[in-house]
Design a protein around this motif. Structure first.
Motif, PDB file in Angstrom:
ATOM      1  N   MET A  65       0.833  -1.049   0.485  1.00  0.00           N
ATOM      2  CA  MET A  65      -0.207  -0.020   0.172  1.00  0.00           C
ATOM      3  C   MET A  65       0.462   1.520   0.049  1.00  0.00           C
ATOM      4  O   MET A  65       0.950   2.361  -0.743  1.00  0.00           O
ATOM      5  N   PRO A  70      -1.098   6.210  -7.135  1.00  0.00           N
ATOM      6  CA  PRO A  70      -2.326   6.511  -6.663  1.00  0.00           C
ATOM      7  C   PRO A  70      -3.471   5.351  -7.321  1.00  0.00           C
ATOM      8  O   PRO A  70      -4.288   4.639  -6.507  1.00  0.00           O
ATOM      9  N   PRO A  71      -3.423   5.431  -8.336  1.00  0.00           N
ATOM     10  CA  PRO A  71      -4.888   4.691  -9.222  1.00  0.00           C
ATOM     11  C   PRO A  71      -4.673   3.094  -8.504  1.00  0.00           C
ATOM     12  O   PRO A  71      -5.590   1.909  -7.969  1.00  0.00           O
ATOM     13  N   GLU A  72      -3.769   2.528  -8.050  1.00  0.00           N
ATOM     14  CA  GLU A  72      -3.151   0.903  -7.666  1.00  0.00           C
ATOM     15  C   GLU A  72      -3.767   1.179  -6.642  1.00  0.00           C
ATOM     16  O   GLU A  72      -4.447  -0.457  -5.909  1.00  0.00           O
ATOM     17  N   LYS A  73      -3.255   1.833  -5.767  1.00  0.00           N
ATOM     18  CA  LYS A  73      -3.824   2.375  -3.729  1.00  0.00           C
ATOM     19  C   LYS A  73      -5.309   2.160  -4.054  1.00  0.00           C
ATOM     20  O   LYS A  73      -5.932   1.029  -3.056  1.00  0.00           O
ATOM     21  N   GLU A  74      -6.105   2.854  -4.949  1.00  0.00           N
ATOM     22  CA  GLU A  74      -6.976   3.064  -5.005  1.00  0.00           C
ATOM     23  C   GLU A  74      -8.125   1.240  -5.124  1.00  0.00           C
ATOM     24  O   GLU A  74      -8.971   1.098  -4.504  1.00  0.00           O
ATOM     25  N   VAL A  75      -7.393   0.657  -6.239  1.00  0.00           N
ATOM     26  CA  VAL A  75      -7.612  -0.336  -6.696  1.00  0.00           C
ATOM     27  C   VAL A  75      -7.601  -1.352  -5.545  1.00  0.00           C
ATOM     28  O   VAL A  75      -8.249  -2.546  -5.339  1.00  0.00           O
ATOM     29  N   ARG A  76      -6.484  -0.961  -4.396  1.00  0.00           N
ATOM     30  CA  ARG A  76      -6.443  -2.378  -3.204  1.00  0.00           C
ATOM     31  C   ARG A  76      -7.376  -1.610  -2.546  1.00  0.00           C
ATOM     32  O   ARG A  76      -7.676  -2.765  -1.795  1.00  0.00           O
ATOM     33  N   THR A  77      -7.180  -0.618  -2.442  1.00  0.00           N
ATOM     34  CA  THR A  77      -8.139  -0.260  -1.108  1.00  0.00           C
ATOM     35  C   THR A  77      -9.805  -0.794  -1.092  1.00  0.00           C
ATOM     36  O   THR A  77     -10.803  -1.727  -0.396  1.00  0.00           O
ATOM     37  N   ALA A  78     -10.286  -0.686  -2.275  1.00  0.00           N
ATOM     38  CA  ALA A  78     -11.565  -0.790  -3.333  1.00  0.00           C
ATOM     39  C   ALA A  78     -11.446  -2.484  -3.287  1.00  0.00           C
ATOM     40  O   ALA A  78     -13.075  -3.180  -2.455  1.00  0.00           O
TER      41      ALA A  78
END
Length: 136
Positions: A65, A70-78
Motif C-alpha cells: 500500500m 495512487p491508482p493502484e492504491k485505489e484498487v487495493r483499497t476497493a
C-alpha cells in the motif's frame, strides 16, 4: 511471460488456485479450480503454499500500500486488501485447499532466508550459501 524451461521444469509464482481464492465466490473460482485440477492431472506438478506469521503478512500488505501509485492504491483499497475479515477469509480458503489435497508442500515465508532454505530442504536439494536472500 516468456522464459526458459530448464530440465523440463517450469516455475510459476502463482498457481490457478490464487485467483480461485481471491474470487470471493464468483463463478471464476470454480473455473480456476477446474483448470488447476486438469493441470495436476496432465502434468507432474508441485504446489507450494507459502504461509507467513501475521506480522510478516501485515508488513507485506502495508508495504504494497505504501509503495503503490495512487491508482493502484485505489484498487487495493476497493478490493479490501487491508480488511482483516477478508484476510481471514483468504487464510480460511487456503486451509480448505490444503485439506482438500491441493497443496503438496507448505513453506513458512516469514523470513525469506529461512523460506528458501526450507523449500530446498523439502525438495531434497542440498544447497549451502551464506547471506542468501534478504528480509529488507
Amino acid at each position: 511471460q516468456e522464459g526458459t524451461v530448464k530440465d523440463g521444469v517450469a516455475f510459476f509464482d502463482r498457481s490457478f488456485l490464487t485467483p480461485a481464492v481471491y474470487a470471493r465466490g464468483l463463478p471464476v473460482a470454480d473455473f480456476m479450480m477446474q483448470v488447476m485440477t486438469e493441470v495436476r492431472e496432465s502434468y507432474s506438478t508441485l504446489t507450494v503454499l507459502c504461509e507467513a506469521e501475521e506480522y510478516a503478512m501485515l508488513k507485506q500488505i502495508s508495504g504494497r500500500m505504501y509503495d503503490a501509485a495512487p491508482p493502484e492504491k485505489e484498487v487495493r483499497t476497493a478490493l479490501g486488501e487491508e480488511d482483516s475479515d477478508f484476510q481471514r477469509e483468504v487464510l480460511r480458503r487456503y486451509e480448505e485447499l490444503e485439506e482438500e489435497g491441493h497443496v503438496d508442500l507448505i513453506v513458512d515465508t516469514s523470513s525469506s532466508k529461512l523460506a528458501i532454505a526450507s523449500l530446498l530442504h523439502k525438495l531434497g536439494i542440498d544447497f549451502m550459501a551464506q547471506n542468501f536472500g534478504s528480509d529488507a
